[in-house]
Scaffold this motif. Structure first.
Motif, PDB file in Angstrom:
ATOM      1  N   ILE A 116      23.765 103.646  59.918  1.00 56.05           N
ATOM      2  CA  ILE A 116      24.792 105.334  59.721  1.00 56.05           C
ATOM      3  C   ILE A 116      26.023 104.909  60.054  1.00 56.05           C
ATOM      4  O   ILE A 116      26.977 105.308  59.341  1.00 56.05           O
ATOM      5  CB  ILE A 116      23.882 105.952  60.625  1.00 56.05           C
ATOM      6  N   ARG A 117      26.339 103.947  61.062  1.00 61.21           N
ATOM      7  CA  ARG A 117      27.797 103.941  61.242  1.00 61.21           C
ATOM      8  C   ARG A 117      28.689 103.196  60.213  1.00 61.21           C
ATOM      9  O   ARG A 117      29.854 103.432  60.199  1.00 61.21           O
ATOM     10  CB  ARG A 117      28.116 103.072  62.459  1.00 61.21           C
ATOM     11  N   LYS A 118      27.835 102.379  59.128  1.00 60.54           N
ATOM     12  CA  LYS A 118      28.896 102.004  58.174  1.00 60.54           C
ATOM     13  C   LYS A 118      28.644 102.788  56.902  1.00 60.54           C
ATOM     14  O   LYS A 118      29.288 102.187  55.793  1.00 60.54           O
ATOM     15  CB  LYS A 118      28.043 100.534  57.883  1.00 60.54           C
ATOM     16  N   HIS A 119      28.076 104.001  56.983  1.00 56.96           N
ATOM     17  CA  HIS A 119      28.174 104.994  55.995  1.00 56.96           C
ATOM     18  C   HIS A 119      29.027 106.124  56.211  1.00 56.96           C
ATOM     19  O   HIS A 119      29.393 106.525  57.481  1.00 56.96           O
ATOM     20  CB  HIS A 119      26.496 105.469  55.733  1.00 56.96           C
ATOM     21  N   VAL A 120      29.906 106.540  55.105  1.00 58.51           N
ATOM     22  CA  VAL A 120      30.945 107.418  55.171  1.00 58.51           C
ATOM     23  C   VAL A 120      30.491 108.481  54.138  1.00 58.51           C
ATOM     24  O   VAL A 120      30.273 108.225  53.029  1.00 58.51           O
ATOM     25  CB  VAL A 120      32.259 106.883  55.086  1.00 58.51           C
ATOM     26  N   LYS A 121      30.282 109.674  54.501  1.00 57.54           N
ATOM     27  CA  LYS A 121      30.158 111.035  53.701  1.00 57.54           C
ATOM     28  C   LYS A 121      31.061 110.814  52.399  1.00 57.54           C
ATOM     29  O   LYS A 121      32.254 110.754  52.827  1.00 57.54           O
ATOM     30  CB  LYS A 121      30.091 112.222  54.271  1.00 57.54           C
ATOM     31  N   ASP A 122      30.806 110.817  51.257  1.00 59.51           N
ATOM     32  CA  ASP A 122      31.574 110.608  50.009  1.00 59.51           C
ATOM     33  C   ASP A 122      30.760 111.454  49.026  1.00 59.51           C
ATOM     34  O   ASP A 122      29.913 110.901  48.392  1.00 59.51           O
ATOM     35  CB  ASP A 122      31.904 109.519  49.709  1.00 59.51           C
ATOM     36  N   PRO A 123      31.043 112.778  48.762  1.00 59.69           N
ATOM     37  CA  PRO A 123      30.348 113.172  47.465  1.00 59.69           C
ATOM     38  C   PRO A 123      30.485 112.691  46.335  1.00 59.69           C
ATOM     39  O   PRO A 123      29.542 112.718  45.473  1.00 59.69           O
ATOM     40  CB  PRO A 123      31.236 114.818  47.420  1.00 59.69           C
TER      41      PRO A 123
END
Length: 196
Positions: A116-123
């Motif tokens: 999860i730390r490598k994922h960034v919310k981006d619509p």
């Protein structure tokens, strides 16, 4: 009384196939991918996965199994599961390392890690991330020949900007609704206090 892991009998498998084929005809075969239909018709273990998955659904088990098959196949066709290839995936998402497969758990199941730390919310990239997740499930299903996998949500050092509730909902919906009897365990490592 049968337990949840009891596979269907040959008669039950044939009954499920016949009922599913009737529903495919009623709803229009164009709503279903031919590869999925072929898998159902020629792979008894695949039918068994739907049968086992439907154990806890209230109601008549054969009917529940058929409905699960039809809903799964419709979703797979609508989502375009068979059209997702490695070449079509977003290379940036793949190289970020937020989703990868490594090692096996104590039960011998392949592990799919969502870091999860490598994922960034981006619509803008949500659909691409969903496609990558489905691609990984399909790849593991092929590699494991229908064997189960375990999923680890690695939340260590993850912040609020990393948590994507829409993606988590999608992951859970897909695993529960469209990949029958495929997940051995889901583990959450270092659950953040905000979600506890």
């Amino acid at each position: 009384m049968a337990s949840e892991d009891t596979p269907p009998t040959i008669q039950q498998i044939e009954h499920i196939r016949n009922e599913a084929e009737t529903k495919f005809e009623d709803e229009g075969k164009e709503s279903f991918h031919p590869n999925d239909i072929a898998n159902l018709l020629y792979n008894d273990e695949y039918v068994g996965r739907f049968w086992i998955h439907s154990f806890f659904i209230p109601g008549e088990r054969v009917e529940n199994t058929v409905n699960l098959v039809v809903n799964t196949f419709k979703w797979r066709n609508d989502f375009g599961v068979h059209e997702i290839t490695e070449e079509a995936l977003d290379k940036n998402i793949m190289e970020k390392g937020s989703l990868y497969s490594r090692n096996r758990d104590r039960d011998g199941c392949k592990i799919l890690v969502f870091c999860i730390r490598k994922h960034v919310k981006d619509p803008q990239n949500m659909q691409k991330m969903k496609a990558f997740f489905v691609y990984m499930l399909e790849r593991l299903e092929r590699e494991e020949k229908g064997g189960k996998i375990s999923i680890v949500f690695d939340s260590e050092n993850a912040g609020i900007t990393n948590f994507d509730i829409e993606l988590v909902r999608f992951v859970i919906q897909v695993l529960i609704g469209y990949y029958p009897n495929f997940v051995n365990k889901i583990l959450v490592y270092e659950m953040p206090w905000i979600l506890n």
